[in-house]
Design a protein around this motif. Structure first.
Motif, mmCIF file in Angstrom:
data_model
loop_
_atom_site.group_PDB
_atom_site.id
_atom_site.type_symbol
_atom_site.label_atom_id
_atom_site.label_comp_id
_atom_site.label_asym_id
_atom_site.label_seq_id
_atom_site.Cartn_x
_atom_site.Cartn_y
_atom_site.Cartn_z
ATOM 1 N N GLU A 91 0.999 -1.232 -0.234
ATOM 2 C CA GLU A 91 -0.030 0.046 -0.112
ATOM 3 C C GLU A 91 0.987 1.213 -0.052
ATOM 4 O O GLU A 91 1.908 1.245 0.931
ATOM 5 N N GLY A 104 -2.745 4.377 -3.372
ATOM 6 C CA GLY A 104 -2.866 3.125 -4.086
ATOM 7 C C GLY A 104 -2.633 1.856 -3.451
ATOM 8 O O GLY A 104 -1.707 1.822 -2.680
ATOM 9 N N LEU A 121 -0.909 2.503 -10.318
ATOM 10 C CA LEU A 121 -2.080 3.296 -9.525
ATOM 11 C C LEU A 121 -2.747 4.243 -10.359
ATOM 12 O O LEU A 121 -2.248 4.730 -11.151
ATOM 13 N N LYS A 122 -3.739 4.684 -9.739
ATOM 14 C CA LYS A 122 -4.265 5.938 -10.277
ATOM 15 C C LYS A 122 -3.657 7.081 -10.112
ATOM 16 O O LYS A 122 -3.821 8.132 -10.779
#
Length: 136
Positions: A91, A104, A121-122
């Motif tokens: 994480e 993310g 990740l975004k």
């Protein structure tokens, strides 16, 4: 003899519970953590860090790197007695004055050998390497 009895007992228990129990265990090492193009909240540079799990075991967290959109974290994470096909989870967090924000999560099912992973990740991309050595 006690080890054989324990193994047979676990096998019977798993069969009765209809749960898949894989008796393999091994050592997992995670290193080479870095990221690119991380985006913080409110248009600020992120202060990123990473938390790492393998299966149910929490391996700890990296250092917090201030104002880093493209961090490289030092160190490594080590896990022992990891069951074959466990999930490795990373994480990525942004350290903030208030509650921290999760940027993310990366997950992968571990497999034997050494592997370099790329996780999109975004809010950026994460790179890491892990190795899994097990006995069976």
């Amino acid at each position: 003899m006690a080890s054989l009895s324990l193994s047979l007992g676990l096998l019977v228990l798993c069969t009765l519970a209809l749960v898949h129990c894989d008796m393999y265990d091994g050592h997992v090492r995670v290193w080479g953590l870095s990221a690119s193009n991380l985006k913080g909240y409110l248009l600020s540079q992120p202060d990123p860090y990473v938390k790492v799990w393998c299966g149910p075991a929490f391996g700890g967290m990296s250092s917090i790197l201030k104002n880093q959109a493209n961090p490289t974290w030092p160190g490594e994470f080590n896990f022992v007695d990891i069951i074959h096909k466990s999930v490795l989870k990373l994480e990525v967090w942004d350290d903030d004055a208030g509650p921290d924000h999760r940027l993310g999560t990366c997950t992968t099912t571990i497999r034997p050998g050494t592997h370099t992973e790329i996780c999109h990740l975004k809010r950026g991309t994460v790179y890491y390497t892990y190795s899994y050595d097990y006995s069976h």
